[in-house]
Design an enzyme around this catalytic site. Structure first.
Site, PDB file in Angstrom:
ATOM      1  N   ARG A  65       0.853  -1.217  -0.191  1.00  0.00           N
ATOM      2  CA  ARG A  65       0.233   0.256  -0.065  1.00  0.00           C
ATOM      3  C   ARG A  65       0.785   0.985  -0.001  1.00  0.00           C
ATOM      4  O   ARG A  65       1.874   1.627   0.715  1.00  0.00           O
ATOM      5  CB  ARG A  65      -1.022   0.231   1.503  1.00  0.00           C
TER       6      ARG A  65
ATOM      7  N   THR B  60      -0.616   7.444  -1.454  1.00  0.00           N
ATOM      8  CA  THR B  60      -1.714   7.283  -2.474  1.00  0.00           C
ATOM      9  C   THR B  60      -2.823   7.078  -1.546  1.00  0.00           C
ATOM     10  O   THR B  60      -3.899   6.389  -1.929  1.00  0.00           O
ATOM     11  CB  THR B  60      -1.222   7.101  -3.318  1.00  0.00           C
TER      12      THR B  60
ATOM     13  N   ASP C 263       0.820  -2.338  12.822  1.00  0.00           N
ATOM     14  CA  ASP C 263       0.857  -3.335  10.950  1.00  0.00           C
ATOM     15  C   ASP C 263       1.372  -5.125  11.271  1.00  0.00           C
ATOM     16  O   ASP C 263       2.227  -5.285  12.122  1.00  0.00           O
ATOM     17  CB  ASP C 263       2.681  -2.106  10.480  1.00  0.00           C
TER      18      ASP C 263
ATOM     19  N   ASP D 135       4.910  -6.439   9.923  1.00  0.00           N
ATOM     20  CA  ASP D 135       6.110  -5.657  11.196  1.00  0.00           C
ATOM     21  C   ASP D 135       5.636  -6.415  12.361  1.00  0.00           C
ATOM     22  O   ASP D 135       6.924  -6.885  12.809  1.00  0.00           O
ATOM     23  CB  ASP D 135       6.134  -4.025  11.087  1.00  0.00           C
TER      24      ASP D 135
HETATM   25  N1  URA Z   1      -2.499  -3.357   7.228  1.00  0.00           N
HETATM   26  C1  URA Z   1      -1.821  -3.411   8.136  1.00  0.00           C
HETATM   27  O1  URA Z   1      -1.291  -4.453   8.514  1.00  0.00           O
HETATM   28  N2  URA Z   1      -2.897  -2.814   9.459  1.00  0.00           N
HETATM   29  C2  URA Z   1      -3.868  -2.382   9.560  1.00  0.00           C
HETATM   30  O2  URA Z   1      -4.429  -1.653  10.543  1.00  0.00           O
HETATM   31  C3  URA Z   1      -4.017  -2.073   8.273  1.00  0.00           C
HETATM   32  C4  URA Z   1      -3.539  -2.557   7.078  1.00  0.00           C
END
Ligand code: URA
Length: 215
Positions: free
Chosen positions: A110, A114, A206, A209
């Protein structure tokens, strides 16, 4: 699509073991090792639930005692398609239950400015269009990655697709179901909002991560 209709074809798994593990997964102090284990355990339980309606066919076999009828999986072969990278955390658990499934990989990230999906890798089984596909991504946030995965699979002629995640935001479900209302969405938790960086709140941060310890 009338409001709320987008929630048709959505299943939130409320099994107590799943809910307990989702709670641990969300906690900020859960480190990568435990996080990976929890993603795997939840994925296994989700796979069990999400495959409930796979068709069976009767087969006659012989036990050491007698001839009897047992049931084997029928219908089309299966494929798993994790969306990289966080979807990778779900694959081993699914494969432990469905070892003959083939695995396609789809790399989508992502763009943080954008907020659009950028596809950077795609390797699918050659016969993907003949398989029933489970598209895997722990987080359904804006729906951009899921939509990108669904578009790739539909373009390749895949007819049966189910999307499986851990945490889904309403916005993401709406975005996916506005385009693909026929695709079932399975999740373990439903969250209400996204923040201005499109992270799910409360969510779990995330997922990539946290799985791979990259932050
Ligand atoms: N991707 C993620 O890893 N966490 C989110 O909160 C949204 C998208």
């Amino acid at each position: 699509m009338p409001d709320q209709d987008y929630m048709n074809n959505v299943l939130v798994f409320d099994h107590p073991l799943i809910q307990h593990k989702i709670g641990k997964l969300r906690q900020k102090d859960t480190g990568p090792k435990e996080f990976r284990e929890l993603v795997s355990e939840i994925s296994l339980l989700e796979a069990y639930e999400a495959t409930r309606d796979l068709p069976l066919e009767p087969v006659e076999i012989e036990t050491p005692m007698a001839t009897t009828t047992v049931y084997e999986l029928a219908g089309k072969k299966l494929a798993l398609v994790p969306i990289l990278r966080a979807g990778l955390g779900m694959v081993d658990a699914w494969l432990s239950l469905i070892p003959n499934a083939k695995v396609g990989h789809l790399g989508v990230y992502r763009d943080h400015e954008t907020l659009q999906a950028v596809e950077y890798f795609c390797k699918m089984p050659e016969d993907i269009e003949q398989r029933d596909v489970f598209l895997l991504d722990p987080m359904l946030a804006t729906g951009v990655s899921a939509l990108s995965g669904l578009e790739v699979l539909r373009k390749r002629g895949v007819k049966s697709i189910r999307f499986v995640c851990l945490i889904a935001a309403r916005q993401g479900i709406k975005a996916v179901h506005e385009v693909y209302p026929e695709v079932p969405i399975y999740c373990a938790a439903l969250d209400e909002v996204l923040n201005d960086q499109a992270y799910i709140v409360p969510g779990l941060g995330d997922a990539g991560d946290r799985l791979f310890g990259t932050k």
